[in-house]
Write a protein that holds these residues in place. Structure first.
Motif, PDB file in Angstrom:
ATOM      1  N   MET A   1      11.294 -45.212   9.052  1.00 35.58           N
ATOM      2  CA  MET A   1      11.436 -46.886   9.252  1.00 35.58           C
ATOM      3  C   MET A   1      13.078 -47.147   9.717  1.00 35.58           C
ATOM      4  O   MET A   1      13.719 -47.380   8.789  1.00 35.58           O
ATOM      5  CB  MET A   1      11.089 -47.788   7.944  1.00 35.58           C
ATOM      6  N   LYS A   2      13.205 -46.831  11.120  1.00 39.75           N
ATOM      7  CA  LYS A   2      14.641 -47.204  11.470  1.00 39.75           C
ATOM      8  C   LYS A   2      14.994 -48.320  11.485  1.00 39.75           C
ATOM      9  O   LYS A   2      16.121 -48.761  10.741  1.00 39.75           O
ATOM     10  CB  LYS A   2      14.650 -46.524  12.901  1.00 39.75           C
ATOM     11  N   ASP A   3      14.372 -49.357  11.881  1.00 40.19           N
ATOM     12  CA  ASP A   3      14.762 -50.777  11.924  1.00 40.19           C
ATOM     13  C   ASP A   3      13.961 -51.744  10.817  1.00 40.19           C
ATOM     14  O   ASP A   3      12.692 -51.516  10.448  1.00 40.19           O
ATOM     15  CB  ASP A   3      14.322 -51.368  13.157  1.00 40.19           C
ATOM     16  N   GLN A   4      14.620 -52.452   9.946  1.00 36.77           N
ATOM     17  CA  GLN A   4      13.859 -53.392   8.894  1.00 36.77           C
ATOM     18  C   GLN A   4      13.187 -54.199   9.678  1.00 36.77           C
ATOM     19  O   GLN A   4      13.300 -54.927  10.755  1.00 36.77           O
ATOM     20  CB  GLN A   4      14.993 -54.094   8.169  1.00 36.77           C
ATOM     21  N   ASP A   5      11.780 -54.451   9.193  1.00 34.54           N
ATOM     22  CA  ASP A   5      10.985 -55.455   9.448  1.00 34.54           C
ATOM     23  C   ASP A   5      11.647 -56.858   9.347  1.00 34.54           C
ATOM     24  O   ASP A   5      12.443 -56.879   8.376  1.00 34.54           O
ATOM     25  CB  ASP A   5       9.807 -55.331   8.678  1.00 34.54           C
ATOM     26  N   MET A  15      10.330 -58.759   0.096  1.00 29.55           N
ATOM     27  CA  MET A  15       9.594 -57.666  -0.321  1.00 29.55           C
ATOM     28  C   MET A  15      10.359 -56.518   0.387  1.00 29.55           C
ATOM     29  O   MET A  15      10.880 -55.586  -0.175  1.00 29.55           O
ATOM     30  CB  MET A  15       8.220 -57.371   0.266  1.00 29.55           C
ATOM     31  N   GLN A  16      10.790 -56.582   1.576  1.00 23.83           N
ATOM     32  CA  GLN A  16      11.764 -55.549   2.282  1.00 23.83           C
ATOM     33  C   GLN A  16      12.905 -55.592   1.618  1.00 23.83           C
ATOM     34  O   GLN A  16      13.419 -54.285   1.233  1.00 23.83           O
ATOM     35  CB  GLN A  16      11.724 -55.835   3.748  1.00 23.83           C
ATOM     36  N   LEU A  18      13.655 -56.022  -1.795  1.00 24.45           N
ATOM     37  CA  LEU A  18      13.438 -55.562  -2.868  1.00 24.45           C
ATOM     38  C   LEU A  18      13.376 -54.030  -2.669  1.00 24.45           C
ATOM     39  O   LEU A  18      14.064 -53.091  -3.379  1.00 24.45           O
ATOM     40  CB  LEU A  18      12.100 -56.016  -3.548  1.00 24.45           C
ATOM     41  N   LEU A  19      12.709 -53.565  -1.697  1.00 24.98           N
ATOM     42  CA  LEU A  19      12.423 -52.097  -1.373  1.00 24.98           C
ATOM     43  C   LEU A  19      13.624 -51.472  -1.048  1.00 24.98           C
ATOM     44  O   LEU A  19      13.625 -50.159  -1.161  1.00 24.98           O
ATOM     45  CB  LEU A  19      11.382 -51.862  -0.411  1.00 24.98           C
ATOM     46  N   ASP A  20      14.545 -52.226  -0.344  1.00 25.31           N
ATOM     47  CA  ASP A  20      15.899 -51.747   0.134  1.00 25.31           C
ATOM     48  C   ASP A  20      16.903 -51.982  -0.959  1.00 25.31           C
ATOM     49  O   ASP A  20      18.260 -51.302  -0.730  1.00 25.31           O
ATOM     50  CB  ASP A  20      16.418 -52.561   1.381  1.00 25.31           C
ATOM     51  N   PRO A  22      17.947 -50.236  -4.311  1.00 23.70           N
ATOM     52  CA  PRO A  22      17.618 -49.036  -5.331  1.00 23.70           C
ATOM     53  C   PRO A  22      18.163 -49.600  -6.587  1.00 23.70           C
ATOM     54  O   PRO A  22      17.418 -49.451  -7.723  1.00 23.70           O
ATOM     55  CB  PRO A  22      18.412 -47.825  -4.858  1.00 23.70           C
TER      56      PRO A  22
ATOM     57  N   GLU B 174      20.547 -46.002   9.325  1.00 27.76           N
ATOM     58  CA  GLU B 174      20.272 -47.423   9.691  1.00 27.76           C
ATOM     59  C   GLU B 174      19.012 -48.106   9.024  1.00 27.76           C
ATOM     60  O   GLU B 174      18.015 -47.231   8.953  1.00 27.76           O
ATOM     61  CB  GLU B 174      20.116 -47.558  11.213  1.00 27.76           C
ATOM     62  N   GLY B 175      18.913 -49.160   8.678  1.00 29.04           N
ATOM     63  CA  GLY B 175      17.979 -49.674   8.193  1.00 29.04           C
ATOM     64  C   GLY B 175      17.536 -49.212   6.804  1.00 29.04           C
ATOM     65  O   GLY B 175      18.443 -49.208   5.917  1.00 29.04           O
ATOM     66  N   SER B 176      16.242 -48.923   6.686  1.00 31.17           N
ATOM     67  CA  SER B 176      15.853 -48.561   5.205  1.00 31.17           C
ATOM     68  C   SER B 176      16.017 -47.071   5.174  1.00 31.17           C
ATOM     69  O   SER B 176      16.054 -46.237   6.269  1.00 31.17           O
ATOM     70  CB  SER B 176      14.218 -48.738   5.088  1.00 31.17           C
ATOM     71  N   PHE B 182      12.939 -42.640  -0.346  1.00 32.04           N
ATOM     72  CA  PHE B 182      12.503 -43.716  -1.284  1.00 32.04           C
ATOM     73  C   PHE B 182      11.751 -42.859  -2.374  1.00 32.04           C
ATOM     74  O   PHE B 182      11.648 -43.525  -3.466  1.00 32.04           O
ATOM     75  CB  PHE B 182      11.814 -44.644  -0.303  1.00 32.04           C
ATOM     76  N   ILE B 185      14.130 -41.953  -4.931  1.00 32.46           N
ATOM     77  CA  ILE B 185      14.510 -43.153  -5.757  1.00 32.46           C
ATOM     78  C   ILE B 185      13.543 -43.100  -6.743  1.00 32.46           C
ATOM     79  O   ILE B 185      13.904 -43.565  -7.805  1.00 32.46           O
ATOM     80  CB  ILE B 185      14.867 -44.127  -4.897  1.00 32.46           C
ATOM     81  N   GLU B 259       4.452 -46.909   6.773  1.00 31.58           N
ATOM     82  CA  GLU B 259       5.218 -47.020   5.816  1.00 31.58           C
ATOM     83  C   GLU B 259       5.235 -48.054   4.480  1.00 31.58           C
ATOM     84  O   GLU B 259       5.661 -47.488   3.409  1.00 31.58           O
ATOM     85  CB  GLU B 259       6.647 -47.131   6.585  1.00 31.58           C
TER      86      GLU B 259
END
Lengths: 51, 564
Positions: A1-5, A15-16, A18-20, A22, B174-176, B182, B185, B259
């Motif tokens: 998942m390169k780019d965050q939704d 939610m994103q 939260l998941l990002d 840690p 970049e990003g997540s 994960f 984690i 994902e």
């Protein structure tokens, strides 16, 4: 998942976020079993009516 | 050694910082050493349970059982998991490891704790088994050794979290974070709860053993200890699921089906997986059915659902990648054309099937308060966890190691023919161990008894059915097969590290990592790759097996406990 939704307004969904995060996940992952397993269980054991 | 020195792997393109690489190697190698030690003890346990052989006397049996449990369930797995955490953070995120000195301190504490524990138990006055239930007392150094090991592992977890901070600060991704990171984690979060639980109970128990604390509440001990003992196995689940995703990506170039779904499943682990510890306490007095059933039959099922999601998405991702690369015919051509001669794939797939069908289904049976009573504290329990921890986790870690040896150590594997067969030998042996222990448990054989013939007990006359003796004999034979498989793994890995051809900076041929499947490949043929009929068929077989086995146990219960 390169780019965050992102939502249409460009914001990252909650939610994103939260998941990002840690460390928030760490807090939830330790607090949840500490309350539901350790806390609840110990509360029951130590409030047993012992004669 | 500067913490900023790195090399770029010619095969994977991964950035390997020298301190990270050395720490991963050190942790992984020590893990394999403790696997070898613990596995050898496992052979002695199996050959003693085989009544016709009955290798050890009672005292030695319980001592060896203690050593077997601690070496394989704690030392092997946690050493390897620390290696996985460093790989999933520093290597996959392409950044330096945070505080390498602390990482080495943690490593040293773990090593001292593990060695000290083995020495203390071998001295013979700490034969308390892995659970070390109070008021059964061990040598104070026994508890101290576990505390040292746990503190070392906790330091390793915080080095992992620190590395995530470094990666973010240095913008190395970049990003997540990647899905595998994960998953790591998730494993690290469960590890923190596990180790904190261990500290909460082992520190007072140590103080009790040296006379500073007068008594330990036995019910509270069991409750908190299982927060440590069972959750430590949940670290394994999160870690080996992450390993499945790694292997799907590197061997097939597979992308997760979704994902979001996979990450949500890991989140469900974070929230619910550790609560399953209660299933060890289902017949304990002192806690209510509300507590027991919420934690097992409700919360645990959500964690089980998460495992089923992973069990669907990992083979689903492989199927989609295989179909995108042209294996579109029929329902199972993608599976037939998979590299079954590559131990990385065969080990991973046997791990996935064994964990799901044997470990997963039986775990749910054990988590239901009513039917748990059929098998509680019988050999069924070790049968179940040999399916989850050994067939599931250990085999997945073995599979990954075959891939890591050339990548990290830059050595070619030796004995490739044996390596091709090793996952099958180990997998078949461990499947037998799981099934026959569960069979004996279903017949009522207790999990912690040296002799089911009750020789020398002075008056116990209970007789187990002849089938129970047969089950234990078959278990003994399966143990031998699994130990041969385990020994083969150790010989191949240690031999490769010592004598394998040095690869230097040459690219390995054939390539050790598949190119990621592109959108064009996935979307060719009208996007038919996304349809995963083979995986759905396997999932249906799983559900039918699950339902049948679950209801068969209710039938057993009805027969055991008739209603007038």
């Amino acid at each position: 998942m390169k780019d965050q939704d992102q939502t249409e307004s460009g914001q990252v969904p909650m939610m994103q976020k939260l998941l990002d995060n840690p460390f928030l996940l760490l807090f939830i992952g330790v607090a949840s079993p500490s309350i539901l397993y350790l806390g609840w269980g110990l509360a029951e054991i130590f409030t047993l009516p012992v004669r | 050694m500067a913490n900023t020195t790195f090399r770029t792997c010619p095969d994977t393109g991964l950035k390997l910082f020298s301190t990270t690489e050395t720490l991963i190697k050190a942790n992984a190698v020590l893990g394999v050493v403790f696997l070898l030690i613990g596995g050898t003890y496992g052979l002695f346990v199996g050959l003693t349970r085989w009544q016709a052989v009955h290798l050890l006397n009672a005292q030695d049996f319980y001592m060896v059982l203690t050593l077997h449990g601690l070496n394989v369930l704690i030392f092997w797995l946690i050493f390897f998991e620390i290696a996985v955490l460093y790989f999933a953070s520093s290597v996959l995120l392409g950044c330096r490891l945070a505080t390498p000195k602390w990482a080495w301190t943690g490593f040293a504490l773990m090593l001292i704790g593990a060695v000290m524990n083995n020495v203390i138990v071998l001295q013979g006055n700490s034969t308390v088994m892995m659970t070390s239930y109070v008021p059964m007392a061990a040598d104070p150094l026994f508890y101290l050794s576990l505390i040292l090991f746990a503190v070392g592992a906790l330091i390793g977890c915080f080095v992992f979290f620190g590395t995530l901070v470094v990666a973010k600060a240095e913008k190395s991704y970049e990003g997540s974070v990647p899905l595998v990171t994960f998953g790591a984690i998730t494993a690290a979060i469960i590890a923190v709860f596990t180790i904190v639980s261990g500290a909460i109970i082992l520190i007072p128990t140590y103080l009790w053993s040296i006379g500073v604390v007068s008594e330990i509440n036995t019910l509270a001990y069991r409750l908190i200890w299982w927060g440590f003992g069972h959750s430590s196995q949940q670290i394994n689940v999160a870690a080996h699921v992450s390993v499945w995703y790694v292997i799907a990506a590197v061997l097939f170039g597979a992308r997760p089906l979704s994902e979001k779904v996979s990450r949500t499943a890991f989140l469900m682990y974070i929230l619910f997986l550790q609560l399953a510890s209660v299933h060890h306490l289902l017949v304990d007095p002192g806690t209510s059915s509300n507590f027991k059933m919420f934690n097992t039959s409700y919360a645990m099922y959500l964690a089980v659902m998460a495992s089923m999601v992973h069990g669907l998405t990992v083979p689903g991702a492989i199927e989609a990648a295989q179909r995108a690369r042209g294996h579109r015919d029929g329902m199972f051509t993608w599976l037939r054309k998979a590299p079954w001669g590559n131990p990385t794939f065969s080990g991973m797939f046997i791990s996935l099937v064994g964990f799901g069908f044997l470990g997963g289904i039986t775990g749910v049976v054990m988590g239901a308060e009513q039917i748990n009573i059929l098998i509680h504290n019988t050999l069924y329990v070790p049968g179940h966890f040999h399916a989850t921890v050994v067939l599931g986790t250990t085999l997945a870690f073995m599979a990954l190691t075959y891939w890591l040896v050339p990548v990290l150590f830059r050595r070619e594997l030796i004995l490739k023919g044996l390596a091709r067969w090793q996952p099958y030998l180990f997998g078949l042996g461990m499947t037998g161990v799981s099934l026959f222990l569960m069979g004996a448990g279903t017949l009522g054989v207790p999990r912690r008894h040296w002799d089911i013939g009750f020789a020398g007990t002075g008056g116990i006359t209970h007789e187990f059915p002849a089938a129970a003796y047969t089950m234990l004999a078959l278990n003994g034979m399966s143990v031998i097969l699994a130990v041969i498989g385990g020994a083969a793994f150790c010989v191949i890995i240690v031999g490769s590290l010592l004598f394998g051809k040095k690869l230097g900076n040459e690219k390995i041929s054939p390539p050790i990592i598949a190119q990621p499947v592109t959108d064009e490949e996935y979307n060719a043929d009208g996007g038919s790759a996304y349809a995963i009929p083979g995986t759905m068929a396997l999932a249906m077989i799983f559900f039918v097996s699950f339902a049948l086995y679950y209801f068969i146990n209710w039938k057993y219960l009805a027969e055991t406990w008739g209603i007038a």
